[in-house]
Design a protein around this motif. Structure first.
Motif, PDB file in Angstrom:
ATOM      1  N   SER A 238     -15.894  -2.218   5.216  1.00  0.00           N
ATOM      2  CA  SER A 238     -14.664  -1.796   5.897  1.00  0.00           C
ATOM      3  C   SER A 238     -13.440  -2.380   5.187  1.00  0.00           C
ATOM      4  CB  SER A 238     -14.706  -2.238   7.359  1.00  0.00           C
ATOM      5  OG  SER A 238     -15.921  -1.847   7.963  1.00  0.00           O
TER       6      SER A 238
ATOM      7  N   PHE B 101      -5.334   4.421  -0.921  1.00  0.00           N
ATOM      8  CA  PHE B 101      -5.457   5.688  -0.203  1.00  0.00           C
ATOM      9  C   PHE B 101      -4.803   5.563   1.164  1.00  0.00           C
ATOM     10  CE2 PHE B 101      -8.662   8.614   2.011  1.00  0.00           C
ATOM     11  CZ  PHE B 101      -8.010   9.751   1.632  1.00  0.00           C
ATOM     12  N   LEU B 102      -5.582   5.237   2.149  1.00  0.00           N
ATOM     13  CA  LEU B 102      -5.066   5.165   3.509  1.00  0.00           C
ATOM     14  C   LEU B 102      -5.493   3.848   4.120  1.00  0.00           C
ATOM     15  CD1 LEU B 102      -6.192   8.723   4.515  1.00  0.00           C
ATOM     16  CD2 LEU B 102      -3.849   8.004   4.079  1.00  0.00           C
ATOM     17  N   PRO B 103      -4.574   2.928   4.282  1.00  0.00           N
ATOM     18  CA  PRO B 103      -4.943   1.598   4.784  1.00  0.00           C
ATOM     19  C   PRO B 103      -5.679   1.658   6.114  1.00  0.00           C
ATOM     20  CG  PRO B 103      -2.662   1.632   4.070  1.00  0.00           C
ATOM     21  CD  PRO B 103      -3.146   3.038   3.990  1.00  0.00           C
ATOM     22  N   GLY B 104      -5.271   2.587   6.971  1.00  0.00           N
ATOM     23  CA  GLY B 104      -5.867   2.654   8.299  1.00  0.00           C
ATOM     24  C   GLY B 104      -7.292   3.157   8.304  1.00  0.00           C
ATOM     25  N   ILE B 105      -7.757   3.679   7.171  1.00  0.00           N
ATOM     26  CA  ILE B 105      -9.102   4.251   7.141  1.00  0.00           C
ATOM     27  C   ILE B 105     -10.163   3.162   6.989  1.00  0.00           C
ATOM     28  CG2 ILE B 105      -9.322   4.685   4.664  1.00  0.00           C
ATOM     29  CD1 ILE B 105     -10.434   7.421   5.270  1.00  0.00           C
ATOM     30  N   ARG B 106      -9.761   1.985   6.470  1.00  0.00           N
ATOM     31  CA  ARG B 106     -10.650   0.809   6.363  1.00  0.00           C
ATOM     32  C   ARG B 106     -11.986   1.117   5.708  1.00  0.00           C
ATOM     33  NH1 ARG B 106      -7.541  -2.180   5.604  1.00  0.00           N
ATOM     34  NH2 ARG B 106      -9.144  -3.740   5.437  1.00  0.00           N
TER      35      ARG B 106
ATOM     36  N   THR C 240       0.847  -1.183   0.000  1.00  0.00           N
ATOM     37  CA  THR C 240       0.000   0.000   0.000  1.00  0.00           C
ATOM     38  C   THR C 240       0.889   1.241   0.000  1.00  0.00           C
ATOM     39  OG1 THR C 240       0.022  -0.212   2.398  1.00  0.00           O
ATOM     40  CG2 THR C 240      -1.930  -1.021   1.248  1.00  0.00           C
TER      41      THR C 240
ATOM     42  N   GLY D 110       2.124   6.792   2.736  1.00  0.00           N
ATOM     43  CA  GLY D 110       1.653   7.926   3.520  1.00  0.00           C
ATOM     44  C   GLY D 110       2.601   9.104   3.515  1.00  0.00           C
TER      45      GLY D 110
ATOM     46  N   MET E 116     -15.515   8.306   9.455  1.00  0.00           N
ATOM     47  CA  MET E 116     -14.541   8.059   8.398  1.00  0.00           C
ATOM     48  C   MET E 116     -15.201   8.151   7.017  1.00  0.00           C
ATOM     49  SD  MET E 116     -11.436   7.524   9.420  1.00  0.00           S
ATOM     50  CE  MET E 116     -11.553   8.725  10.687  1.00  0.00           C
TER      51      MET E 116
END
Lengths: 473, 473
Positions: free
Chosen positions: A177, A317-322, A117, A120, A351
């Motif tokens: 998610s 995009f942002l893995p942590g955003i799920r 991914t 960031g 989110m």
């Protein structure tokens, strides 16, 4: 008796068949309940046949089925051994452990080619922060209270507008998610135990793991330069009642292959003829560096409602955003929606609202454009380094996009990719061995994957130099 | 042959047994694939027996099993009808539809007794906003990039410190996206098809639905004033190999019942004797209004590692935040962790970090204290109104905490709760019929649930007055 149609016909004349199924079922239970341990040797065929007073062939069939379902492994000349559900358990555990250790703060300065991914480093956190604050000011506690089972209305609207030119009804979109959950939710809704799923060979281990977990029958079909072989697919379809085909249409993980439109159309045609569904995991199609590659998903070519389209926002995009979304065929719409509710009711509302505003403000588009510039540069550079340092050691297909290369170690070289992983780890370079992407791990032992999303150009060169040294030795 | 232990013994002398299983399996498949429609009449037993050339008793057994697994329903004097997986589908669809409509912005001014969660009106969004910004300033894009498979380290630490006095190792805590996901992830890890699960009767429909979805055998056991009946439980355990017991230890949903410590200890003892596990869904234990109720979870009394503890932060805190955690027994720790990864890799990192800081700053505690004050007042008021207006119409047990009352319409009154739901909806009052909480919905038709979290005192009184008018008529 004309109202009893043929559909009720069951073949009851198969006592032997049934016996081996009973034996198989029983042993599976013993393995599941740890009464037979992982790796325990099963009684020999002769012993078992005598003990149960059945034909040897019955035991052979039971053991074969256990093998096919991943409950047993045969070692030539030695016998049959019990196997627990997790494929590839030992190495994949080692692999996760190493990666986990690396990601902890103590250990830095590794050259990490395992990233799947974006890293960031190019993400403007201040933009996202202001979007988040705008949402909280606008929606107040609703942003944290609401549970929308299909997902936040606004986000579904902007997905329809921005990514589908308004051609998809917002109520046909289901927010999930992340893509992993998409695959899980879809599997739960449409796959039963022993249903047949076709996957590309090799394929994404997270999907393989969901299908194994559902205890489906998995058939792998090798992937070629422009997708799987159609004749081979048709051969499988003629022999098996297939429920679905799981595919990554662009920059397939791990091979980096993209499907030609012709091939997509052929597969869609077969889906219609043989009545199966295509689960399309569209995870990286935003990153196209080769101008000859045009984007059109299976979904966009699908006129018979055969595609379950799954889009991940996390990956690119942002893995942590799920967050991801899926578009189910009408037939499965309700069951897939219920499956999502069953799984976790809904995805984090705040989110979703932030992502919605981020997309609407055009920040998404401009971020993706930035990533394309940076990653194309790295892509070109990595290719140059492979050509320079690994020329006589590996073969590969140029993906033309995405975040990684999939390399095959030449036949005449002794080292396999697990050994390479261990040795390169000691030199502070991390790679992903191909073994993780196959139903039978050993088939991937000559392959490895290197990704450039977490590595700058200087380190790409150093890392590949080190790999080159290790592959020669 | 002494090394072949008895565990390999399979009873192979049951052709008839096996025939009915084959017939059952076949019909299940036809139903799953929509070749037999929901509600379609199956051939009569005689017809089917003739068609397949088997004994009638074989067909009877197949049909019985179909019924037991929820694939068919018998209508006395009429025959057997196919049933799709979803229990209670028609009414539960109507119910969801109504609630969805109500929650949309167009329709306001309903008196909504269906709320299962705090309403957010007492939540100080500004505190949360500042926490969120603090996290983003502190962690930058890591807060959006990281995927921690067990969950954010800091949050697991603060859960251990604040809620368990440091007595639980942070690595024994697994963050999940809400309790519903907790139940799903645990089921996937420890329950196979046809495993037996005991649930309270009535019980939370979301859990029932997960267990049904896994095709487990569900045994309901009636809940009494201080929990389920132990003799009854032991009777079930003697007859069945039970895998787990799903329970809500405080303010059970829907009955509002809490378990006495004595009963918890007895159940734990039985778990040890009969080798089953307790899935404890601790969803509302923060809201205790009756001082005689002391908090001690099954988990805190568990000395034999028999409890899978699931805690929801969503239910009491902010439903849209989708965070909960679970503590698995050692035995299932790894498989439950893998199940989570399989399901959605990880839970939104930013939300976890924000919750962590929110807890550490003491904001969680003070918010819960505020809720206790407000909701106790409403609780007392609702009880007063029930006593005043519904005295001769309903019976109930005082929960002493939580967010709702569960009322039983007196036997001599004709109206059932689905009718009451429809009629009260027309008067702009929403209730939850008991039918949603039973495996066989009709068993709940004399019960309904009213919650006060979304209704102020004035409206509690008006709403109950309206219900009283409707129940009389």
């Amino acid at each position: 008796m004309n109202f009893i149609s043929n559909k009720y016909f069951v073949n009851l004349n198969r006592e032997e068949t049934v016996k081996y199924l009973l034996i198989e079922k029983h042993i599976k239970k013993l393995i599941d309940t740890n009464k037979i341990e992982d790796g325990e040797k099963l009684p020999s065929i002769r012993e078992m046949a005598e003990f149960l007073n059945v034909n040897k062939i019955t035991v052979v069939n039971a053991y074969k089925r256990l093998q096919a379902e991943g409950y047993a492994a045969q070692k030539i000349g030695s016998g049959t051994y019990a196997k627990k559900r997790d494929i590839n358990k030992n190495f994949s555990r080692e692999y996760s452990k190493v990666l986990k250790k690396i990601s902890s703060d103590e250990v830095k300065n590794y050259i990490d080619f395992t990233g799947e991914t974006p890293s960031g480093e190019f993400f403007q956190i201040s933009f996202f922060k202001s979007v988040l604050n705008e949402v909280l000011d606008r929606d107040g506690s609703s942003a944290l209270i609401c549970q929308e089972s299909l997902g936040y209305d606004g986000l579904r609207n902007s997905i329809s507008d921005v990514f589908w030119n308004g051609n998809i009804d917002k109520d046909d979109i289901l927010i999930v998610s992340g893509a992993q959950q998409g695959i899980d939710v879809v599997s739960k809704a449409i796959l039963n135990t022993n249903d047949t799923v076709i996957v590309e060979k090799p394929t994404y281990s997270g999907a393989l793991s969901v299908f194994k977990w559902r205890r489906t029958e998995i058939i792998e079909t090798p992937i070629k330069k422009d997708g799987i072989n159609i004749d081979n697919l048709e051969k499988i379809l003629k022999k098996n009642k297939v429920k679905c085909f799981y595919t990554m249409s662009y920059f397939q993980n791990p091979t980096g292959i993209s499907y030609s439109n012709e091939k997509k159309r052929q597969i869609l045609r077969l889906a219609d003829i043989y009545d199966f569904y295509i689960i399309e995991d569209d995870y990286l199609s935003e990153l196209i560096y080769d101008d000859s590659i045009k984007y059109s998903s299976f979904k966009s070519l699908d006129s018979s409602d055969r595609v379950v389209y799954i889009k991940s926002f996390s990956k690119i995009f942002l893995p942590g955003i799920r967050i991801g979304y899926l578009i189910p065929p009408k037939k499965f719409k309700e069951s897939i929606q219920n499956s999502k509710i069953n799984t976790d009711i809904s995805t984090s509302s705040l989110m979703q609202r932030a992502l919605d505003l981020y997309i609407r403000k055009g920040l998404w588009r401009s971020y993706i454009n930035d990533l394309n510039v940076v990653y194309k540069r790295r892509y070109v550079y990595m290719k140059k380094c492979i050509d320079k340092y690994l020329k006589n050691q590996v073969e590969f297909v140029e993906p033309g996009g995405g975040l990684h290369f999939y390399l095959k170690i030449n036949q005449n070289i002794v080292i396999d990719s697990i050994e390479l992983f261990r040795k390169s780890k000691n030199r502070r370079v991390l790679i992903t061995p191909g073994t993780l992407f196959y139903k039978v791990p050993s088939e991937g032992k000559k392959y490895f994957k290197i990704g450039f999303s977490h590595v700058d150009e200087k380190n790409i060169e150093s890392g590949i130099q080190i790999l080159s040294e290790l592959i020669i030795m």
